[in-house]
Scaffold this motif. Structure first.
Motif, short mmCIF file in Angstrom:
data_model
loop_
_atom_site.label_atom_id
_atom_site.label_comp_id
_atom_site.label_asym_id
_atom_site.label_seq_id
_atom_site.Cartn_x
_atom_site.Cartn_y
_atom_site.Cartn_z
N GLY A 261 0.79 -1.23 0.00
CA GLY A 261 0.00 0.00 0.00
C GLY A 261 0.82 1.27 0.00
N PHE A 262 2.14 1.17 0.13
CA PHE A 262 3.00 2.36 0.10
C PHE A 262 4.13 2.14 -0.88
CE2 PHE A 262 1.15 2.41 4.42
CZ PHE A 262 0.53 3.65 4.38
N ARG A 263 4.48 3.22 -1.60
CA ARG A 263 5.58 3.18 -2.55
C ARG A 263 6.49 4.38 -2.35
NH1 ARG A 263 2.75 2.84 -8.29
NH2 ARG A 263 1.75 4.69 -7.37
N ILE A 264 7.72 4.27 -2.80
CA ILE A 264 8.66 5.39 -2.73
C ILE A 264 8.06 6.59 -3.46
CG2 ILE A 264 10.92 6.22 -3.47
CD1 ILE A 264 11.97 3.38 -3.04
N GLY A 265 8.11 7.73 -2.81
CA GLY A 265 7.56 8.95 -3.38
C GLY A 265 6.20 9.32 -2.85
N ASP A 266 5.53 8.39 -2.16
CA ASP A 266 4.21 8.68 -1.59
C ASP A 266 4.31 9.74 -0.50
OD1 ASP A 266 3.02 6.82 -3.20
OD2 ASP A 266 2.73 5.31 -1.64
N GLU A 267 3.34 10.64 -0.46
CA GLU A 267 3.23 11.61 0.63
C GLU A 267 2.33 11.00 1.71
OE1 GLU A 267 1.81 15.24 -1.09
OE2 GLU A 267 3.75 15.69 -2.03
N VAL A 268 2.86 10.92 2.93
CA VAL A 268 2.17 10.18 3.99
C VAL A 268 2.18 10.98 5.30
CG1 VAL A 268 2.68 7.92 3.01
CG2 VAL A 268 4.31 8.98 4.58
N TYR A 269 1.34 10.51 6.23
CA TYR A 269 1.37 11.07 7.58
C TYR A 269 0.97 9.98 8.56
CZ TYR A 269 -3.79 11.71 7.99
OH TYR A 269 -5.15 11.54 8.09
N GLY A 270 1.37 10.13 9.83
CA GLY A 270 1.02 9.09 10.78
C GLY A 270 1.70 9.28 12.12
N LYS A 271 1.64 8.21 12.92
CA LYS A 271 2.13 8.26 14.29
C LYS A 271 3.12 7.12 14.53
CE LYS A 271 0.47 8.25 19.10
NZ LYS A 271 1.23 9.47 19.48
N THR A 272 4.20 7.46 15.22
CA THR A 272 5.21 6.47 15.57
C THR A 272 5.49 6.55 17.07
OG1 THR A 272 7.44 5.67 15.07
CG2 THR A 272 7.12 8.06 15.08
N SER A 273 6.26 5.61 17.58
CA SER A 273 6.55 5.59 19.02
C SER A 273 7.55 6.68 19.43
CB SER A 273 7.11 4.22 19.42
OG SER A 273 6.17 3.20 19.14
N GLY A 274 8.36 7.10 18.50
CA GLY A 274 9.38 8.11 18.76
C GLY A 274 10.25 8.27 17.54
N GLY A 275 11.14 9.26 17.58
CA GLY A 275 12.06 9.46 16.46
C GLY A 275 11.62 10.47 15.45
N GLY A 276 10.48 11.14 15.67
CA GLY A 276 9.93 12.03 14.66
C GLY A 276 10.63 13.36 14.50
N PHE A 277 11.35 13.82 15.52
CA PHE A 277 12.02 15.11 15.42
C PHE A 277 13.40 14.92 14.80
CE2 PHE A 277 9.24 16.16 19.27
CZ PHE A 277 8.19 16.54 18.44
N ALA A 278 13.37 14.57 13.53
CA ALA A 278 14.58 14.25 12.78
C ALA A 278 14.26 14.37 11.30
CB ALA A 278 15.06 12.83 13.11
N GLU A 279 15.31 14.27 10.48
CA GLU A 279 15.09 14.37 9.03
C GLU A 279 14.50 13.08 8.46
OE1 GLU A 279 18.20 17.33 7.07
OE2 GLU A 279 19.21 15.69 8.12
N TYR A 280 14.74 11.94 9.11
CA TYR A 280 14.20 10.67 8.66
C TYR A 280 13.68 9.90 9.88
CZ TYR A 280 16.78 11.51 4.31
OH TYR A 280 17.25 12.06 3.14
N VAL A 281 12.63 9.10 9.65
CA VAL A 281 12.10 8.26 10.72
C VAL A 281 11.44 7.03 10.11
CG1 VAL A 281 9.84 9.42 10.80
CG2 VAL A 281 10.69 8.24 12.83
N CYS A 282 11.52 5.90 10.82
CA CYS A 282 10.82 4.70 10.43
C CYS A 282 9.48 4.64 11.16
CB CYS A 282 11.63 3.45 10.78
SG CYS A 282 13.09 3.21 9.76
N VAL A 283 8.42 4.36 10.41
CA VAL A 283 7.07 4.32 10.97
C VAL A 283 6.42 3.00 10.58
CG1 VAL A 283 4.82 5.47 11.07
CG2 VAL A 283 6.90 6.83 10.69
N SER A 284 5.72 2.37 11.53
CA SER A 284 4.98 1.16 11.22
C SER A 284 3.91 1.47 10.18
CB SER A 284 4.32 0.61 12.48
OG SER A 284 3.40 -0.42 12.15
N ALA A 285 3.80 0.61 9.19
CA ALA A 285 2.79 0.81 8.14
C ALA A 285 1.38 0.77 8.71
CB ALA A 285 2.95 -0.25 7.06
N ARG A 286 1.21 0.16 9.89
CA ARG A 286 -0.11 0.06 10.51
C ARG A 286 -0.61 1.40 11.04
NH1 ARG A 286 2.48 -4.38 12.82
NH2 ARG A 286 2.66 -3.24 14.78
N THR A 287 0.29 2.34 11.27
CA THR A 287 -0.10 3.64 11.83
C THR A 287 0.27 4.78 10.89
OG1 THR A 287 1.98 3.78 13.09
CG2 THR A 287 0.06 2.82 14.20
#
Length: 354
Positions: free
Chosen positions: A114-140
């Motif tokens: 359901g996600f591809r490189i270049g997609d514009e997305v938004y969501g919630k993660t456990s932490g790590g968001g105040f950075a240039e890159y972050v890993c986010v679970s696809a479920r959230t």
């Protein structure tokens, strides 16, 4: 992009975790805000760290914007202290804070659909968001609403889902129901006013004098200035009281609930740093034994389905984030201090990348 002012750290300077920094990035680095210990906003540092590596079920995004919620402040301070049982006894589990993000997909982990490189997305993660890159679970994570900017989208996840679940799932709001939102001018409150209207509710918003015009503009049918009136003393009854402040007793709130009404508490832990969260939740639950009304604590659980519901509201022009302040990534500490002060209006956004 503002150059980081803090100390540069290497691969082993921070422990690997999915929402923080990960080893094995072949030298790739990024700017990030690091909170190495519990404390006030003064412990935050702007540093260069290793870029995270996408894992199974995750999406790596280049963060365009993030937002600060009250939960971020609690996780930074480690208060109430019971938080530390799940998020690190001696120091924060996630050394890079930040839970709400919006950005562009740059890598997709195995088993993600359901996600591809270049997609514009938004969501919630456990932490790590105040950075240039972050890993986010696809479920959230969900596609960014086309009608919202990255800044606006980053303001939605935590506060928007908290308001939605409090009103729809816990409160059981139906068209024609009356809702009082105590704390209507804050992050969750500004979404609650709009979502309650979208679900067909008649909304009374409680806030201070300086926020009255803002909550009216969001669609509140009635407003109560708590500096001049006590909502528990004003004539009228409500099917739902959505309490985001915790500054009135349950007995007082019961007086203005309809006989079958629901009191939804997302007020955190009024009154202390130790057992107050447990005691408050206990009081809310026990109140059900002595009244026909329902008293329920709210613990938000992020889901893609709820994000997609909020996307629909935004794209139908019935939901718009109220953003009071914007800060560059390097000034995240100032944003935390603003939220910790307790009088912020709407959301505060961090601009991670231009």
């Amino acid at each position: 992009m503002v150059e980081p002012k803090g100390q540069q750290v290497g691969t082993n300077a921070l422990p690997p975790d999915r929402a923080g920094v990960s080893a094995g990035t072949a030298g790739a680095t990024m700017s990030a805000i690091v909170g190495p210990s519990y404390g006030s906003s003064e412990v935050l540092r702007h540093e260069v760290v290793d870029r995270p590596v996408v894992g199974d079920g995750e999406v790596l995004i280049r963060v365009r914007a993030a937002s600060v919620c009250s939960g971020d402040v609690h996780l930074l301070t480690g208060k109430p202290y019971l938080i530390r049982l799940g998020f690190g006894l001696r120091r924060p589990k996630y050394r890079i804070p930040g839970q709400d993000v919006a950005g562009v997909v740059v890598a997709v982990g195995d088993k993600v659909t359901g996600f591809r490189i270049g997609d514009e997305v938004y969501g919630k993660t456990s932490g790590g968001g105040f950075a240039e890159y972050v890993c986010v679970s696809a479920r959230t994570l969900a596609p960014k609403p086309a009608t919202l900017t990255f800044e606006q989208a980053a303001a939605v996840p935590d506060s928007g889902m908290t308001a939605l679940q409090g009103l729809r799932e816990v409160g059981g709001l139906r068209p024609g129901g009356s809702v009082l939102v105590n704390g209507a001018s804050g992050g969750v409150g500004t979404f609650a006013v709009q979502i309650a209207k979208a679900l067909g509710g008649e909304v009374t918003a409680v806030c201070s004098t300086r926020h009255l015009a803002a909550v009216r503009d969001l669609g509140a049918d009635h407003v109560i200035d708590y500096t001049a009136e006590d909502f528990t003393e004003v004539d009228g009854e409500y099917d739902i009281i959505f309490d985001l402040v915790g500054n009135r007793s349950l007995r007082e709130c019961r007086r203005v609930l309809t006989p079958g009404g629901v009191f939804v508490s997302s007020a955190g832990s009024p009154g202390g740093n130790w057992l107050s969260p447990v005691l408050w939740i206990g009081k809310v639950v026990l109140a059900n034994l002595f009244a026909s009304q329902t008293f329920a604590p709210l613990l938000m659980r992020p889901t893609r389905a709820d994000l997609e519901f909020l996307t629909g509201l935004a794209e139908n022009a019935t939901l718009r984030p109220l953003i009071e302040r914007r800060y560059p990534l390097a000034e995240t500490a100032a944003a935390f201090a603003h939220i910790a002060d307790g009088h912020a209006q709407g959301k505060t956004v961090i601009l991670a990348c231009s």
